[in-house]
Enzyme design. Structure first.
Site, PDB file in Angstrom:
ATOM      1  N   HIS A  55       0.841  -1.167  -0.013  1.00 31.22           N
ATOM      2  CA  HIS A  55      -0.125   0.053  -0.147  1.00 31.22           C
ATOM      3  C   HIS A  55       1.040   1.313   0.030  1.00 31.22           C
ATOM      4  O   HIS A  55       1.813   1.465   0.907  1.00 31.22           O
ATOM      5  CB  HIS A  55      -0.842  -0.030   1.209  1.00 31.22           C
ATOM      6  CG  HIS A  55      -1.765  -1.126   1.496  1.00 31.22           C
ATOM      7  ND1 HIS A  55      -3.007  -1.153   0.823  1.00 31.22           N
ATOM      8  CD2 HIS A  55      -1.830  -2.372   1.767  1.00 31.22           C
ATOM      9  CE1 HIS A  55      -3.672  -2.382   0.894  1.00 31.22           C
ATOM     10  NE2 HIS A  55      -2.799  -3.226   1.673  1.00 31.22           N
ATOM     11  N   ASP A 145      -8.466  -5.024  -2.185  1.00 28.85           N
ATOM     12  CA  ASP A 145      -8.133  -5.252  -0.776  1.00 28.85           C
ATOM     13  C   ASP A 145      -8.538  -4.227  -0.015  1.00 28.85           C
ATOM     14  O   ASP A 145      -8.329  -2.963  -0.155  1.00 28.85           O
ATOM     15  CB  ASP A 145      -6.476  -5.461  -0.888  1.00 28.85           C
ATOM     16  CG  ASP A 145      -5.875  -5.757   0.284  1.00 28.85           C
ATOM     17  OD1 ASP A 145      -6.189  -6.868   1.028  1.00 28.85           O
ATOM     18  OD2 ASP A 145      -5.051  -4.895   0.881  1.00 28.85           O
ATOM     19  N   ASP A 299       2.099  -6.933   2.770  1.00 28.49           N
ATOM     20  CA  ASP A 299       0.720  -5.893   3.176  1.00 28.49           C
ATOM     21  C   ASP A 299       1.144  -4.764   3.917  1.00 28.49           C
ATOM     22  O   ASP A 299       0.651  -4.262   4.955  1.00 28.49           O
ATOM     23  CB  ASP A 299      -0.219  -6.896   4.143  1.00 28.49           C
ATOM     24  CG  ASP A 299      -1.540  -6.202   4.066  1.00 28.49           C
ATOM     25  OD1 ASP A 299      -1.608  -5.302   3.536  1.00 28.49           O
ATOM     26  OD2 ASP A 299      -2.520  -6.701   4.816  1.00 28.49           O
TER      27      ASP A 299
END
Length: 420
Positions: A55, A145, A299
């Site tokens: 991210h 996601d 992640d």
């Protein structure tokens, strides 16, 4: 730059010299310009790492992370490519959004940035996004996601539509009825004692079970993000035995950290899916070692302080991951004998590049190949300090933990992107 790395050990145990010129590995005798020489005795050279689950927050939340800061953190962690999740503002759900992110990366990135397209418009789970137009821009991975594609028909359509493009649907497996927006702690004695809304394991495994059967029915490609439960592992194992085109990932934090970390209500340890108990951690480690779980995905989820500075159940979920991912895998998998270096290369470089159809990443360190490399000192250790992060955020769950501190330098296409 021209570089000569001498006496370096490779993942297969052999020792060699590596020469780099004009972005590729060349024969040392073919260097045409004076090269910087690095004595790599005692060091290990690995292909640059690839993260299928990052991210970067830009555009929309540049206070938490930018393409520049996130990819600098990636380079410091040994990564030469990251796939950028689409939960941005606006979401990456159109061809134009993909073009814009590519432009940001071309200007600011310290590693390759590959956009992930949203499965549904605005990631709302109701209508398919511009899958074909994003695929035309080179997108190979699609995900909502942060939100589950919970509608079975939408998932079926996505798997079917993307099949001709070779695209893969990467699912955040969370049944919204079993684990709603407030769910934040592994449902157990601890969640009850702390008074935190429970996130039961079946909220993950039942979605994975549904999805792998849809993948078999449609012939589509399916990837399970951030597995956290033993039950999900067994579903993936079953699906692979049936020959279904399924892959899965585990995060560093789900390999190392357990549910008791939340007992102090420190929101650094709030993550989605939540930290699980030791029996689930053991199942995840075993599955990563035997290949049931294909890759490690970080992640990496940076959050500004104001998003974490709330009561546990309302704080934003997520942890930093890029800079310590290799450290954690070395600690829990390599140093314990569960995994050798060649298997680590597969799980953290070759396999994620293969899943994402990134043909020039995860390649062997051989003459003619792109010079994507991380040079590692397998013996160095350090206590993690969140203040030293290249990320704009400080939600680092490894702060204060003694871990391997392996990365000496990172090369991306022959360019030095990090050096200790």
């Amino acid at each position: 730059m021209s570089l000569l790395i001498t006496g370096v050990r490779l993942a297969d145990g052999s020792v060699t010299d590596l020469a780099v010129e004009q972005g590729r590995f060349v024969e040392p005798t073919d260097l045409s310009a004076p090269a910087e020489r690095i004595d790599a005795d005692g060091l290990l050279a690995l292909p640059g790492l690839v993260d299928l689950h990052t991210h970067l927050r830009e555009p929309g939340r540049e206070d938490a992370e930018t393409v520049a800061s996130g990819t600098l953190a990636a380079a410091r962690g040994g990564y030469t490519a990251v796939f950028a999740m689409p939960n941005l503002t606006p979401a990456t759900d159109t061809g134009e959004a993909v073009v814009y992110l590519n432009e940001l990366a071309a200007r600011d990135a310290h590693c390759e940035v590959v956009p992930i397209g949203a499965v549904t418009k605005a990631r709302e789970g109701e209508e398919l996004a511009e899958l074909g137009l994003m695929a035309a821009q080179g997108v190979t991975v699609f995900s909502d996601d942060g939100a589950c594609v919970h509608d079975s028909l939408i998932m079926r359509r996505a798997l079917t539509y993307l099949k001709p493009f070779g695209g893969v649907v990467a699912q955040h497996a969370q049944d919204p009825r079993l684990a709603g927006p407030s769910a934040c702690c592994h449902e157990s004695e601890i969640s009850g004692r702390l008074g935190l809304p429970g996130w039961p394991t079946v909220a993950e495994s039942t979605i994975v079970a549904r999805d792998v059967q849809l993948a078999e029915f449609t012939g589509g490609r399916y990837h399970a993000c951030h597995l956290s439960t033993a039950e999900s592992v067994e579903v993936i194992r079953w699906a692979k035995k049936r020959g279904i085109d399924v892959t899965a990932e585990v995060t560093p934090h789900h390999l190392l950290l357990d549910t008791p970390h939340v007992e102090g209500y420190d929101t650094t340890f709030k993550v989605n899916p939540p930290l699980r108990t030791s029996e689930h951690i053991e199942a995840l480690r075993e599955a990563l070692a035997d290949g049931t779980i294909d890759i490690v995905g970080t992640d990496h989820a940076p959050h500004a302080r104001q998003d974490k500075d709330h009561p546990f159940d309302v704080a934003s979920p997520g942890m930093l991951g890029l800079e310590q991912a290799l450290s954690v895998v070395i600690e829990v998998m390599v140093n314990t004998g569960r995994m050798d270096w060649a298997t680590l290369v597969d799980r953290m470089s070759a396999a994620p590049a293969r899943i994402g159809r990134l043909a020039h990443q995860g390649r062997p360190l051989a003459v003619g190949e792109p010079a994507n490399l991380v040079l590692v000192d397998p013996a160095r250790r350090a206590t993690v300090d969140r203040a030293a992060s290249a990320s704009r955020s400080r939600n680092n769950p490894y702060h204060g933990i003694d871990l391997p501190d392996p990365v000496e330098l990172t090369l991306w296409r022959g360019t030095l992107t990090y050096r200790r």
